[in-house]
Design an enzyme around this catalytic site. Structure first.
Site, PDB file in Angstrom:
ATOM      1  N   ARG A 258      55.499  47.943  56.067  1.00 57.53           N
ATOM      2  CA  ARG A 258      54.551  47.193  56.646  1.00 57.53           C
ATOM      3  C   ARG A 258      53.965  48.680  57.386  1.00 57.53           C
ATOM      4  O   ARG A 258      52.499  48.508  57.396  1.00 57.53           O
ATOM      5  CB  ARG A 258      55.151  46.626  58.266  1.00 57.53           C
ATOM      6  CG  ARG A 258      54.384  46.405  59.047  1.00 57.53           C
ATOM      7  CD  ARG A 258      54.790  45.010  59.809  1.00 57.53           C
ATOM      8  NE  ARG A 258      55.631  45.392  60.536  1.00 57.53           N
ATOM      9  CZ  ARG A 258      56.307  46.078  61.490  1.00 57.53           C
ATOM     10  NH1 ARG A 258      55.245  46.791  62.109  1.00 57.53           N
ATOM     11  NH2 ARG A 258      57.328  45.896  62.024  1.00 57.53           N
TER      12      ARG A 258
ATOM     13  N   TYR B 216      29.972  34.566  57.422  1.00 57.63           N
ATOM     14  CA  TYR B 216      30.762  33.132  56.833  1.00 57.63           C
ATOM     15  C   TYR B 216      31.988  32.581  57.764  1.00 57.63           C
ATOM     16  O   TYR B 216      32.117  33.934  59.397  1.00 57.63           O
ATOM     17  CB  TYR B 216      32.176  34.711  56.698  1.00 57.63           C
ATOM     18  CG  TYR B 216      33.104  34.493  55.853  1.00 57.63           C
ATOM     19  CD1 TYR B 216      32.588  33.029  54.677  1.00 57.63           C
ATOM     20  CD2 TYR B 216      34.218  34.219  56.285  1.00 57.63           C
ATOM     21  CE1 TYR B 216      34.309  32.699  53.635  1.00 57.63           C
ATOM     22  CE2 TYR B 216      35.582  34.090  55.705  1.00 57.63           C
ATOM     23  CZ  TYR B 216      35.833  33.173  54.484  1.00 57.63           C
ATOM     24  OH  TYR B 216      37.090  32.199  53.678  1.00 57.63           O
TER      25      TYR B 216
ATOM     26  N   ASP C  57      29.974  43.404  57.212  1.00 59.06           N
ATOM     27  CA  ASP C  57      31.395  42.866  56.554  1.00 59.06           C
ATOM     28  C   ASP C  57      30.244  42.693  55.084  1.00 59.06           C
ATOM     29  O   ASP C  57      29.411  42.648  54.193  1.00 59.06           O
ATOM     30  CB  ASP C  57      31.547  41.237  56.697  1.00 59.06           C
ATOM     31  CG  ASP C  57      31.803  40.155  55.514  1.00 59.06           C
ATOM     32  OD1 ASP C  57      32.217  41.136  54.503  1.00 59.06           O
ATOM     33  OD2 ASP C  57      32.560  39.280  55.805  1.00 59.06           O
TER      34      ASP C  57
ATOM     35  N   LYS D 136      37.271  38.890  46.983  1.00 53.30           N
ATOM     36  CA  LYS D 136      36.284  38.789  45.904  1.00 53.30           C
ATOM     37  C   LYS D 136      36.521  39.762  45.286  1.00 53.30           C
ATOM     38  O   LYS D 136      36.866  39.624  44.186  1.00 53.30           O
ATOM     39  CB  LYS D 136      35.052  38.068  46.798  1.00 53.30           C
ATOM     40  CG  LYS D 136      35.339  37.817  48.608  1.00 53.30           C
ATOM     41  CD  LYS D 136      35.838  36.637  47.741  1.00 53.30           C
ATOM     42  CE  LYS D 136      36.495  35.014  49.023  1.00 53.30           C
ATOM     43  NZ  LYS D 136      35.376  35.793  50.498  1.00 53.30           N
TER      44      LYS D 136
HETATM   45  C1  LIG Z   1      36.055  35.389  51.606  1.00 52.78           C
HETATM   46  C2  LIG Z   1      35.985  35.795  52.850  1.00 52.78           C
HETATM   47  C3  LIG Z   1      36.320  36.445  54.029  1.00 52.78           C
HETATM   48  C4  LIG Z   1      36.927  36.038  54.157  1.00 52.78           C
HETATM   49  O1  LIG Z   1      38.196  36.556  53.650  1.00 52.78           O
HETATM   50  P1  LIG Z   1      40.241  36.343  52.872  1.00 52.78           P
HETATM   51  O2  LIG Z   1      39.978  37.304  51.819  1.00 52.78           O
HETATM   52  O3  LIG Z   1      39.276  34.938  52.608  1.00 52.78           O
HETATM   53  O4  LIG Z   1      40.187  36.264  54.143  1.00 52.78           O
HETATM   54  C5  LIG Z   1      35.405  37.334  54.496  1.00 52.78           C
HETATM   55  N1  LIG Z   1      34.049  37.646  54.171  1.00 52.78           N
HETATM   56  C6  LIG Z   1      33.097  37.197  53.854  1.00 52.78           C
HETATM   57  C7  LIG Z   1      31.989  37.900  53.040  1.00 52.78           C
HETATM   58  C8  LIG Z   1      33.570  36.317  52.708  1.00 52.78           C
HETATM   59  O5  LIG Z   1      32.841  35.763  51.358  1.00 52.78           O
END
Ligand SMILES: *Cc1c(COP(=O)(O)O)cnc(C)c1O
Length: 373
Positions: A39, A92, A164, A189
């Site tokens: 962790r 998001y 992000d 992603k």
């Molecule tokens: C999918 C996504 C998230 C969240 O990510 P997870 O891996 O599903 O927790 C945050 N920001 C964007 C732009 C996303 O497409």
């Protein structure tokens, strides 16, 4: 026998052994010298964190159990009870749920800033405002934020900029180089890229903030497992190749949809008609990403028909995998926005989000053609 693996093996262990008290003491004197407990640190999650840090040209970062954990860690790096957060209105859905439903309970409040007001924050800033959270390329309407200008505007008021960068990936844009303080990813992603891992990563420009991120990861237990880290590192090795193909395919699909009589609008930064096309070209080094959205008639049955008929675009509410997919913002990522918010953002019944994979693009276009017919 000595073992010299070419790539890092999966250290599928929750804990590491100590020979004696001397070793234990030397660990606490220099925690960077070895591992103790997964962790707190594991060779696989560190390999991922270091690889994303290098790609984003940051001072340091952490791998997290999801993109949501990455957003949480980034916000906690700067905020505590009583603080105020600015958030781009185009964000998001999970990010706004985190702010609205959870951080509000810790007395961290939020104000959403409409896209057109992002570069004049005066009326939104309070004495307790600490950060602004925004996306390089927004979900689902692919609005592109001018990160250099946004960083300048934030820093004018002493705010930190958290970006992000999931939709753009560091291949298109490196937010830290443009002035952002933290950049983060849903590694789920593009970075992992094969729709088989849930993971996140956060990278800071300032080494002290990177240390703080590590503490937050440990204390809240946001850490990523060795196996997921390993898969994400394997995916990341082909990121630059995949992104090129995602972008080429998305551009061809956007052009096809743009001239199709059943399509009312196409949102893709690569189209010259996109409002931030010039900025997107400059900020993305001529690449525009693999995500696009389009509008058909505002009738649920028409959307259903398209989803049922398409063979190469399964309806799967995620994105950025090597295989193409469709998603439906109104019913998934933006489901919990108020009807007014949905209306203001332009998230309507006929809006479909498309994630272009890396398949042969003529096959993808042929499939869309028959599905739209
Ligand atoms: C999918 C996504 C998230 C969240 O990510 P997870 O891996 O599903 O927790 C945050 N920001 C964007 C732009 C996303 O497409």
């Amino acid at each position: 026998m000595e073992i010299h693996p070419k790539i890092t093996p999966i250290y599928q262990t929750s804990v590491f052994k100590f020979e004696d008290l001397h070793e234990l003491e030397s660990y606490f004197e220099s925690p960077e010298s070895r591992y103790m407990y997964s962790r707190n640190g594991n060779p696989n999650s560190d390999e991922l964190a270091n690889a994303v840090t290098k790609l984003e040209a940051g001072a340091g970062g952490i791998a997290t159990g999801s993109g949501m954990a990455a957003i949480f860690a980034a916000l906690l790096a700067y905020c505590q009870a009583g603080d105020h957060v600015l958030c781009a209105a185009d964000i998001y859905g999970g990010s706004s749920s985190l702010l609205n439903a959870e951080l509000s309970r810790m007395n961290i409040t939020v104000t959403y800033v409409p896209f057109d007001a992002l570069y004049s924050l005066a009326e939104f800033v309070k004495p307790t405002t600490r950060v602004l959270l925004a996306e390089t390329i927004s979900n689902p309407l692919l609005r592109v934020a001018d990160l250099r200008q946004l960083a300048e505007e934030c820093h004018r008021y002493g705010l930190k900029l958290i970006v992000d960068n999931t939709f753009a990936s560091p291949i298109l844009t490196r937010p830290l180089a443009l002035g952002a303080d933290i950049t983060l990813h849903s590694v789920t992603k593009y970075i992992a890229g094969h729709s088989d891992v849930t993971a996140g990563a956060v990278v800071a420009a300032d080494p002290d903030v990177a240390v703080r991120l590590k503490e937050i990861g440990m204390h809240y237990g946001l850490t990523l497992s060795p196996m997921e880290s390993w898969l994400a590192v394997r995916g990341l090795k082909t990121l630059h190749l995949r992104i090129r193909q995602h972008c080429l395919n998305a551009m061809a699909i956007a052009e096809f949809l743009n001239q199709h009589p059943s399509v009312a609008a196409v949102y893709y930064p690569g189209l010259p008609t996109h409002p931030q096309h010039v900025l997107a070209a400059e900020q993305g080094k001529g690449l525009f990403g693999g995500m696009l959205s389009f509008k058909i008639a505002d009738e649920a049955e028409k959307v259903n028909q398209l989803m049922r008929r398409s063979q190469r675009f399964p309806f799967a509410p995620s994105l950025a995998g090597v295989d193409s997919s469709l998603s439906y913002p109104l019913g998934t990522s933006h489901r919990y926005l108020t009807p007014e918010q949905q209306q203001q953002l332009g998230i309507t019944t006929g809006l479909i989000r498309l994630s272009a994979g890396i398949e042969p693009v003529d096959e993808l276009i042929a499939d869309l053609e028959q599905a739209l017919a």
